[in-house]
Design a protein around this motif. Structure first.
Motif, PDB file in Angstrom:
ATOM      1  N   LEU A  70     -13.237  -4.025  -8.586  1.00 27.02           N
ATOM      2  CA  LEU A  70     -13.742  -4.233  -7.003  1.00 27.02           C
ATOM      3  C   LEU A  70     -14.676  -3.034  -6.810  1.00 27.02           C
ATOM      4  O   LEU A  70     -14.632  -1.956  -7.376  1.00 27.02           O
ATOM      5  N   GLY A  71     -15.263  -3.159  -5.479  1.00 23.35           N
ATOM      6  CA  GLY A  71     -15.884  -1.944  -4.827  1.00 23.35           C
ATOM      7  C   GLY A  71     -15.357  -1.671  -3.490  1.00 23.35           C
ATOM      8  O   GLY A  71     -15.310  -2.567  -2.698  1.00 23.35           O
ATOM      9  N   VAL A  72     -15.357  -0.356  -3.052  1.00 25.85           N
ATOM     10  CA  VAL A  72     -14.946  -0.059  -1.576  1.00 25.85           C
ATOM     11  C   VAL A  72     -16.004   1.124  -1.540  1.00 25.85           C
ATOM     12  O   VAL A  72     -15.942   2.115  -2.101  1.00 25.85           O
ATOM     13  N   ASN A  73     -16.401   1.180  -0.279  1.00 24.81           N
ATOM     14  CA  ASN A  73     -17.000   2.293   0.193  1.00 24.81           C
ATOM     15  C   ASN A  73     -15.963   3.251   0.747  1.00 24.81           C
ATOM     16  O   ASN A  73     -15.057   3.125   1.529  1.00 24.81           O
ATOM     17  N   GLN A  90      -5.440   3.033   0.022  1.00 26.35           N
ATOM     18  CA  GLN A  90      -4.439   1.936  -0.278  1.00 26.35           C
ATOM     19  C   GLN A  90      -4.670   1.454  -1.912  1.00 26.35           C
ATOM     20  O   GLN A  90      -3.770   1.157  -2.631  1.00 26.35           O
ATOM     21  N   LEU A  91      -6.033   1.640  -1.994  1.00 27.47           N
ATOM     22  CA  LEU A  91      -6.173   0.873  -3.782  1.00 27.47           C
ATOM     23  C   LEU A  91      -5.921   1.958  -4.537  1.00 27.47           C
ATOM     24  O   LEU A  91      -5.413   1.536  -5.472  1.00 27.47           O
ATOM     25  N   LEU A  92      -5.929   3.305  -4.058  1.00 25.37           N
ATOM     26  CA  LEU A  92      -5.380   4.373  -5.173  1.00 25.37           C
ATOM     27  C   LEU A  92      -4.101   4.019  -5.377  1.00 25.37           C
ATOM     28  O   LEU A  92      -3.424   4.251  -6.391  1.00 25.37           O
ATOM     29  N   ALA A  93      -3.271   4.070  -4.162  1.00 28.51           N
ATOM     30  CA  ALA A  93      -1.831   3.954  -4.290  1.00 28.51           C
ATOM     31  C   ALA A  93      -1.510   2.596  -5.149  1.00 28.51           C
ATOM     32  O   ALA A  93      -0.241   2.529  -5.670  1.00 28.51           O
ATOM     33  N   ALA A  94      -2.259   1.758  -4.970  1.00 25.16           N
ATOM     34  CA  ALA A  94      -1.908   0.282  -5.898  1.00 25.16           C
ATOM     35  C   ALA A  94      -2.330   0.304  -7.194  1.00 25.16           C
ATOM     36  O   ALA A  94      -2.217  -0.533  -8.064  1.00 25.16           O
ATOM     37  N   VAL A 114     -11.492   0.212   8.492  1.00 26.68           N
ATOM     38  CA  VAL A 114     -11.843  -1.208   7.992  1.00 26.68           C
ATOM     39  C   VAL A 114     -11.294  -1.473   6.567  1.00 26.68           C
ATOM     40  O   VAL A 114     -11.778  -0.587   5.701  1.00 26.68           O
ATOM     41  N   ARG A 115     -10.520  -2.491   6.417  1.00 22.33           N
ATOM     42  CA  ARG A 115     -10.086  -2.740   5.324  1.00 22.33           C
ATOM     43  C   ARG A 115     -11.005  -4.010   4.845  1.00 22.33           C
ATOM     44  O   ARG A 115     -10.814  -5.143   5.035  1.00 22.33           O
ATOM     45  N   LEU A 116     -11.957  -3.481   4.096  1.00 27.17           N
ATOM     46  CA  LEU A 116     -13.236  -4.620   3.547  1.00 27.17           C
ATOM     47  C   LEU A 116     -13.632  -4.115   2.092  1.00 27.17           C
ATOM     48  O   LEU A 116     -13.710  -2.963   1.954  1.00 27.17           O
ATOM     49  N   ALA A 156      -8.638   1.881   3.377  1.00 32.93           N
ATOM     50  CA  ALA A 156      -8.727   0.956   2.369  1.00 32.93           C
ATOM     51  C   ALA A 156      -8.624   1.637   0.941  1.00 32.93           C
ATOM     52  O   ALA A 156      -8.111   1.363  -0.194  1.00 32.93           O
ATOM     53  N   TYR A 157      -9.568   2.544   0.899  1.00 33.86           N
ATOM     54  CA  TYR A 157      -9.600   3.450  -0.322  1.00 33.86           C
ATOM     55  C   TYR A 157      -8.403   4.138  -0.970  1.00 33.86           C
ATOM     56  O   TYR A 157      -7.927   3.867  -1.942  1.00 33.86           O
TER      57      TYR A 157
END
Ligand SMILES: CC(C)(COP(=O)(O)OP(=O)(O)OC[C@H]1O[C@@H](n2cnc3c(N)ncnc32)[C@H](O)[C@@H]1OP(=O)(O)O)[C@@H](O)C(=O)NCCC(=O)NCCS
Length: 308
Positions: free
Chosen positions: A261-264, A273-277, A301-303, A270-271
């Motif tokens: 996936l990609g995140v700005n 949370q993704l690291l934590a996941a 923004v969680r997108l 959001a970034y």
């Protein structure tokens, strides 16, 4: 050299795909696209416009312009390597900007190489300016991912329009007019993957448009959350966590061993949370905006998207 720039026709798509693979494997290495499919699938979608450049009647390059309601982006952009440096890329970006302006896209952008000043300078000429990094991230799947949420393909066709409208309400709450219904339709119509939903049965709190497997933007063994978002407000962090977990469950069920996936990174929460996941960045790119405004790249923004 006589360069003709016009919308690509169905008969030109195979040649455009060949140029796309040739151009990117020249800069990124052979086989970079494996068995993914992007040019043909986007060409078939209803919310895109593919612009081709022709030299002596042959496809010399192309770019795809994607419309997400009030938001639009261009890419990938590719030119046959033996023809680089002769103004074809410039003509294609000019045409793509005309398409975006014609659509009235108030927020326009693209994704490019973070480390390439040539690319930054090239796009700056058209009014795109570098913003934050967009991290292309992934994590392995163990096969023990929980089944969470539900999938649009499992919903009776008669009930889908209301849910899809609910998805549009989620994106509109994040950025007025942001609308990815075209991506949802493309995935369902072309069998590219599925749409993962969380929340109340009638009112999605969040959703993810996922590709999976060969012949899609994911490729063999991979699932790709091309777009995902949760409605802002209290509980958004937990909803985002659930949505990402639901994507992992979908991905494992689809036979993938990796979810990408990609995140700005301006969407800082959001970034994190993704690291934590357990997601890690595979390649950082940079997002460029026209005009130079943040759009929906805000801290809370969680997108997920990456405009590749
Ligand atoms: C980037 C690309 C589309 C440019 O196409 P092109 O037809 O060579 O572009 P132009 O001839 O119009 O050149 C425009 C400017 O781009 C820059 N440029 C040219 N070749 C380039 C290259 N290989 N890499 C980076 N920048 C390049 C130059 O600064 C040039 O400026 P100039 O007019 O002052 O010489 C082409 O090199 C390509 O397909 N590259 C591989 C795929 C890629 O990088 N796509 C864009 C990813 S966001």
């Amino acid at each position: 050299m006589d360069i003709e720039v016009r919308p690509l026709g169905a008969a030109d798509v195979d040649a455009a795909d060949d140029v796309f693979r040739d151009a990117f494997s020249t800069v990124l290495g052979a086989g970079v696209h494996r068995d993914t499919e992007l040019v043909r699938t986007r060409f078939r979608a209803q919310h895109t416009m593919t612009v081709g450049a022709f030299v002596d009647g042959e496809v010399a390059g192309s770019t795809i312009v994607t419309r997400w309601g009030s938001v639009g982006y261009l890419g990938p952009l590719s030119v046959r390597p033996k023809l680089w440096g002769q103004g074809i890329g410039t003509r294609l970006v000019g045409a793509a900007v005309d398409v975006l302006d014609g659509w009235g896209a108030g927020h326009q952008g693209l994704f490019t190489f973070a480390q390439s000043p040539q690319h930054h300078g090239f796009y700056q000429r058209f009014g795109f300016w570098p913003r934050f990094l967009t991290a292309i991230m992934s994590r392995p799947l163990t096969g023990a991912e929980p089944e969470l949420g539900w999938r649009l393909s499992d919903v009776a066709p008669a009930h889908r329009p209301a849910l899809v409208a609910g998805c549009a309400a989620v994106t509109d709450a994040i950025h007025p007019g942001l609308d990815v219904r075209g991506e949802i339709e493309a995935v369902l119509d072309q069998g590219l993957g599925d749409v993962v939903l969380i929340g109340e049965p009638d009112v999605p709190r969040g959703f993810a448009v996922c590709h999976a497997g060969p012949g899609t933007e994911a490729g063999s063994g991979v699932a790709y959350a091309k777009f995902a978002a949760v409605r802002p407000g209290p509980g958004a962090a937990q909803a985002f966590e659930s949505l990402v977990a639901a994507c992992q469950g979908y991905a494992a069920g689809a036979g993938a061993v990796r979810l990408t996936l990609g995140v700005n990174t301006a969407r800082h929460e959001a970034y994190r949370q993704l690291l934590a996941a357990g997601f890690r960045t595979d390649s950082p790119g940079i997002t460029m905006h026209r005009p130079n405004e943040s759009g929906y790249d805000r801290e809370d923004v969680r997108l997920l998207d990456d405009w590749r």
